[in-house]
Design a protein around this motif. Structure first.
Motif, mmCIF file in Angstrom:
data_model
loop_
_atom_site.group_PDB
_atom_site.id
_atom_site.type_symbol
_atom_site.label_atom_id
_atom_site.label_comp_id
_atom_site.label_asym_id
_atom_site.label_seq_id
_atom_site.Cartn_x
_atom_site.Cartn_y
_atom_site.Cartn_z
ATOM 1 N N LEU A 60 0.631 -1.210 0.044
ATOM 2 C CA LEU A 60 0.048 0.051 0.121
ATOM 3 C C LEU A 60 0.740 1.185 0.046
ATOM 4 O O LEU A 60 0.402 2.482 0.366
ATOM 5 C CB LEU A 60 -0.918 0.022 1.156
ATOM 6 N N GLY A 61 1.976 1.242 -0.313
ATOM 7 C CA GLY A 61 2.923 2.355 -0.109
ATOM 8 C C GLY A 61 4.281 1.921 -0.519
ATOM 9 O O GLY A 61 4.662 0.796 -1.024
ATOM 10 N N ARG A 118 -0.759 1.555 7.269
ATOM 11 C CA ARG A 118 -1.193 2.485 6.109
ATOM 12 C C ARG A 118 -2.586 2.343 5.678
ATOM 13 O O ARG A 118 -3.079 3.233 5.336
ATOM 14 C CB ARG A 118 -0.208 1.957 4.833
ATOM 15 N N MET A 119 -3.297 1.066 5.714
ATOM 16 C CA MET A 119 -4.568 0.880 5.506
ATOM 17 C C MET A 119 -5.680 1.716 6.228
ATOM 18 O O MET A 119 -6.588 2.186 5.942
ATOM 19 C CB MET A 119 -4.802 -0.588 5.505
ATOM 20 N N ASP A 208 -9.922 2.136 2.385
ATOM 21 C CA ASP A 208 -9.757 2.163 0.865
ATOM 22 C C ASP A 208 -8.855 0.860 0.332
ATOM 23 O O ASP A 208 -9.109 0.490 -0.717
ATOM 24 C CB ASP A 208 -9.098 3.455 0.161
ATOM 25 N N GLY A 209 -7.775 0.778 1.023
ATOM 26 C CA GLY A 209 -6.826 -0.413 0.680
ATOM 27 C C GLY A 209 -7.139 -1.878 1.383
ATOM 28 O O GLY A 209 -6.477 -2.607 0.950
ATOM 29 N N TRP A 230 -0.918 -1.061 -5.189
ATOM 30 C CA TRP A 230 -2.084 -0.384 -5.186
ATOM 31 C C TRP A 230 -2.219 0.967 -5.650
ATOM 32 O O TRP A 230 -1.367 1.869 -5.210
ATOM 33 C CB TRP A 230 -2.496 -0.574 -3.668
ATOM 34 N N GLN A 232 -4.254 4.579 -4.905
ATOM 35 C CA GLN A 232 -5.389 4.898 -4.127
ATOM 36 C C GLN A 232 -6.386 5.524 -4.574
ATOM 37 O O GLN A 232 -6.304 6.203 -5.582
ATOM 38 C CB GLN A 232 -4.761 5.980 -2.960
ATOM 39 N N SER A 233 -7.690 5.296 -4.295
ATOM 40 C CA SER A 233 -8.724 5.706 -4.923
ATOM 41 C C SER A 233 -9.028 7.343 -4.816
ATOM 42 O O SER A 233 -8.445 7.805 -3.877
ATOM 43 C CB SER A 233 -10.087 5.058 -4.460
ATOM 44 N N THR A 234 -9.650 8.063 -5.871
ATOM 45 C CA THR A 234 -9.798 9.372 -5.636
ATOM 46 C C THR A 234 -10.943 9.618 -4.853
ATOM 47 O O THR A 234 -12.156 8.955 -5.318
ATOM 48 C CB THR A 234 -9.780 10.028 -7.068
#
Length: 399
Positions: A60-61, A118-119, A208-209, A230, A232-234
């Motif tokens: 996730l990053g 992070r999630m 989101d994640g 991944w 990230q969604s807007t």
């Protein structure tokens, strides 16, 4: 057969190759491996295998740096030793229990913990730390199995500080600290993965994640290659004027205020989804147990909303069935007959929409097949049969 991250180690070619194309990346891995080997007392090669593991590259990053993790234990404002005695230990804040490293999975597990945290990153950096590290450590264990069977309180705090989450000590801190993750997001994840938890009935607080991380962890557990990182969604601020209006009614001393309070509580605990329109509020009440009085409050709220907002869209209920078929006609030619059924607002009857498209018998009709709803609702004037909409009957919905 090896499971989890170990399955990767058993497959040739799954470690990151040392080629000129990723020279800079490999140099960073090597520096991290040297630092981790010195810090944990393991060999350079063992540390490098952990740095190179596909599950330690950040789902996730960006990949968490071993040197960054080590630096946090000395430099962090709250948990850093600042060249003095250690502040953080395996047991948590001010723990005298020393760190225990196995030389095989310790860094990988920390990397996975940082991904889980992070999630749960909050929408704002100003989010006050409110979730206990002890509660989070259990959530991490449940979410990350089989990759992490145990997460110590100290490692959870360590990873949180390394990923940049706010960390605070309550007045009676003990070994536990407060972590600035999304409280609602954590509650959602904990209830989804924790044993004996009541599962959420709605997903508006799902991080989101969440789906991506679960999918990638499952692939890793099966020994399958992971996919691209991944994205990230807007965030889209979807208009929900009815929901916003209903929330503003919380605290009123009447049936609409009581309904609004119950509705808001249901949103907080993910008992039901957000009702962006009156239609969605009725649909929610069709799905959950409720008293007749609660339904009366729904009708009252919708009536007040439509009076307050004259431009409000009329109510359409859920379609439950329908059929359209050919008809040979009555001597003037063939045609079609269509019949569609919808729930009535109270849910105990039907709204029937019929269309006879047979030459000589062209008729279109819509009716409420429910005594209660016929008394409490009416079709909005000026709309066609196919475009019907409902509104509460004036007077019958006032509390």
């Amino acid at each position: 057969m090896p499971q989890g991250w170990q399955a990767w180690g058993a497959r040739p070619g799954t470690e990151i190759e040392m080629t000129s194309d990723n020279h800079t990346h490999n140099r960073e891995l090597q520096r991290d491996a040297r630092a981790w080997a010195a810090f944990t007392g393991t060999t350079y090669n063992a540390a490098l295998r952990q740095m190179s593991s596909p599950v330690a590259q950040g789902f996730l990053g960006e990949r968490v740096s071993a040197r960054q993790l080590i630096a946090v234990l000395d430099d962090h404002e709250l948990i850093g030793a600042h060249d003095g005695d250690p502040i953080l230990g395996e047991g948590g804040y001010l723990s005298e229990l020393p760190w225990s490293f196995n030389g095989k999975t310790d860094f990988i597990e920390l990397a996975l913990i940082t991904d889980m945290l992070r999630m749960l990153m909050p929408a704002s950096d100003a989010t006050a730390p409110e979730v206990s590290s002890y509660s989070l450590k259990h959530t991490a264990e449940w979410f990350l199995r089989p990759h992490c069977s145990y997460v110590s309180n100290g490692r959870l705090i360590w990873a949180a500080a390394a990923v940049g989450l706010r960390v605070a000590a309550p007045d009676d801190a003990g070994l536990n600290l407060l972590i600035g993750v999304s409280e609602r997001g954590h509650d959602y994840v904990r209830r989804m993965v924790g044993p004996g938890q009541t599962r959420p009935h709605a997903d508006h607080y799902r991080p989101d994640g969440y789906a991506h991380l679960q999918t990638e962890l499952a692939k890793a557990a099966a020994g399958d290659p992971t996919t691209a990182r991944w994205v990230q969604s807007t965030l889209v601020d979807e208009a929900a004027p009815f929901h916003d209006w209903l929330i503003l009614q919380v605290g009123r001393d009447d049936v609409v205020g009581d309904l609004a309070g119950d509705y808001a509580a249901g949103i907080r605990v993910s008992h039901h989804r957000i009702a962006r329109t009156p239609d969605e509020l009725l649909a929610i009440f069709h799905e959950i147990p409720h008293s007749p009085e609660a339904y009366d409050s729904v009708v009252s709220a919708i009536a007040e909303w439509m009076t307050t907002v004259p431009s409000a869209v009329p109510v359409r209920t859920e379609q439950t069935g329908g059929d359209a078929h050919g008809h040979e006609g009555w001597g003037a030619g063939a045609g079609t007959v269509a019949r569609y059924e919808y729930l009535c607002p109270c849910g105990d009857g039907r709204i029937i929409e019929e269309h006879d498209n047979v030459p000589g018998f062209r008729e279109h009709d819509v009716q409420i097949d429910c005594d209660r709803c016929r008394a409490e609702w009416r079709f909005v004037d000026g709309r066609g049969v196919r475009d019907w909409g409902l509104e509460p009957v004036a007077g019958s919905t006032t509390a």
